[in-house]
Design an enzyme around this catalytic site. Structure first.
Site, PDB file in Angstrom:
ATOM      1  N   CYS A 137      25.992  13.768  26.243  1.00  0.00           N
ATOM      2  CA  CYS A 137      24.835  13.021  26.739  1.00  0.00           C
ATOM      3  C   CYS A 137      23.547  13.802  26.557  1.00  0.00           C
ATOM      4  O   CYS A 137      23.246  14.716  27.334  1.00  0.00           O
ATOM      5  CB  CYS A 137      25.034  12.672  28.210  1.00  0.00           C
ATOM      6  SG  CYS A 137      23.623  11.778  28.893  1.00  0.00           S
ATOM      7  N   CYS A 140      21.033  13.626  29.413  1.00  0.00           N
ATOM      8  CA  CYS A 140      21.431  14.416  30.588  1.00  0.00           C
ATOM      9  C   CYS A 140      21.144  15.893  30.371  1.00  0.00           C
ATOM     10  O   CYS A 140      20.656  16.580  31.256  1.00  0.00           O
ATOM     11  CB  CYS A 140      22.927  14.281  30.877  1.00  0.00           C
ATOM     12  SG  CYS A 140      23.591  12.640  30.745  1.00  0.00           S
ATOM     13  N   ASP A 141      21.501  16.396  29.196  1.00  0.00           N
ATOM     14  CA  ASP A 141      21.577  17.853  29.010  1.00  0.00           C
ATOM     15  C   ASP A 141      20.582  18.457  28.030  1.00  0.00           C
ATOM     16  O   ASP A 141      20.524  19.670  27.883  1.00  0.00           O
ATOM     17  CB  ASP A 141      23.005  18.223  28.557  1.00  0.00           C
ATOM     18  CG  ASP A 141      24.044  17.826  29.604  1.00  0.00           C
ATOM     19  OD1 ASP A 141      23.687  17.815  30.792  1.00  0.00           O
ATOM     20  OD2 ASP A 141      25.188  17.509  29.233  1.00  0.00           O
TER      21      ASP A 141
END
Length: 314
Positions: A137, A140-141
Site C-alpha cells: 500500500c 499507507c507507507d
C-alpha cells in the site's frame, strides 16, 4: 433448527474497520449485534505498522492499536464476538443461516465486512521483510521511504499510480514488470514514462528480497527473456499486483463483479438480497482505506437498522 434457537437481529461477518464501525453503530441502536470476527481478526490493518492518515490520531497509531480501540468501543456497547471463521452461509430464506463448522447461527439481517487481501508474489523472503521494506500500500507507507530508492511491481493502473505517488518521497522508483508492455491505460503509462524519477524495467521479475535481518537492503531480479539475475539496491518494494476480495463464501449467493467484489446498490450498502448488506473493502475496489471502510460500516449499520424497522412495521 430447534424452535427455541435465538435469532440475532444482525450478524456481522468480518472485523476490520468496516465491521467494527457497523458493530459500534448497531450496538448503540440496541440491535445487540453478534460479530463473527474470523480467526485473522482485524483485517489488513493488523499487518500495518504505522497508520498516520486516520483522523483523530495526530501522532499516528499502529494498525493493531487502532483495531483494539475500535473493538473495545464496540464491546462497550454490547457487541458479542466469536473469533472463528464462518464456514457456510444460506441466504435463500429468512432467518438467514450462518454456520461455524456444524454450529448454526440465525439472523434477521447480515452485514458482510470480510475485506480483501493484497496479492503477494509468494516469495518466502517477501514475508520476512513485510512491513520492513515490503508493502502492498503506497498511500499507507510511501512517506516512510523519503530519499530512498524503491521498486514497484505491477503493470496495471494501480502500479502506475503508486509509482507516480512514490516519486513524491523516493529519489528513484523502479517500475518492475514481467512483460514488455503494460495493461494500464495509455494516459497512466504516458504519465509514468514522462516522470524523470521513474525507470521502467520491462521483462523483469523479482525473485528474492534481500535484507540484513532488520530491514530490506535490495532485491534480486531476473530477466524473463534472458534469465540474467542481478541485484537492485532498493530499500523498499511495493506490490501493485491487485487485491483479492474475501468473497469465496458468497460465490453463487451474492452478485459480484468479475474480480469477486460484492456489488452494492449505488450510494447504499444493499446487496442483491434484501437484508444482506456489505461494507468496506469487500465491496470497494477504488478507495480501500481504513477511513472509507469505517464510513461504509456506518452506512451498513444504518441501512440494516432502517431495513429491520421497515420489516417489523409490516
Amino acid at each position: 433448527m430447534t424452535q427455541d434457537q435465538k435469532v440475532e437481529n444482525v450478524i456481522i461477518i468480518g472485523s476490520g474497520p468496516a465491521g467494527l464501525t457497523s458493530a459500534i453503530y448497531s450496538s448503540r441502536a440496541n440491535l445487540e449485534p453478534l460479530m463473527i470476527e474470523g480467526e485473522e481478526a482485524g483485517g489488513q490493518l493488523m499487518t500495518t505498522t504505522e497508520v498516520e492518515n486516520f483522523p483523530g490520531f495526530d501522532h499516528g497509531i499502529t494498525g493493531p492499536d487502532l483495531i483494539t480501540v475500535m473493538r473495545k468501543q464496540a464491546e462497550r456497547f454490547g457487541t458479542r464476538f466469536i473469533t472463528r471463521n464462518v464456514t457456510k452461509v444460506d441466504f435463500s430464506q429468512r432467518p438467514f443461516k450462518v454456520w461455524i463448522g456444524d454450529k448454526l447461527h440465525l439472523a434477521k439481517s447480515i452485514i458482510i465486512s470480510t475485506g480483501a487481501s493484497a496479492k503477494y508474489l509468494g516469495l518466502p523472503s517477501e514475508k520476512v521483510y513485510a512491513n520492513r521494506g515490503v508493502s502492498a500500500c503506497a498511500t499507507c507507507d510511501g512517506a516512510f521511504f523519503r530519499n530512498q530508492e524503491i521498486g514497484v511491481v505491477g503493470g496495471g493502473d494501480t502500479a502506475m499510480e503508486e509509482a507516480q505517488f512514490l516519486t513524491r518521497f523516493a529519489t528513484k522508483v523502479y517500475l518492475i514488470h514481467r512483460r514488455d508492455h503494460f495493461r494500464a491505460s495509455k494516459i497512466m503509462v504516458d504519465r509514468a514514462l514522462k516522470n524523470p524519477k521513474i525507470e521502467v524495467l520491462y521483462n523483469t521479475e523479482v525473485i528474492e528480497v534481500l535484507g540484513d535481518g532488520k530491514g530490506m537492503t535490495g532485491a534480486k531480479i531476473k530477466g524473463t527473456l534472458d534469465g540474467a539475475v542481478k541485484e537492485l539496491p532498493i530499500t523498499g518494494l511495493f506490490l501493485a499486483i491487485g487485491h483479492k476480495p474475501n468473497t469465496d463464501l458468497f460465490k453463487g449467493v451474492l452478485d459480484m463483479n468479475e474480480t469477486g467484489y460484492l456489488i452494492t446498490q449505488p450510494n447504499t450498502t444493499y446487496t442483491n438480497i434484501p437484508g444482506v448488506f456489505a461494507a468496506g473493502d469487500v465491496q470497494d475496489h477504488v478507495y480501500r482505506q481504513a477511513i472509507t471502510a469505517a464510513g461504509t460500516g456506518c452506512m451498513a449499520a444504518i441501512d440494516a437498522e432502517r431495513w429491520l424497522e421497515a420489516q417489523e412495521a409490516h
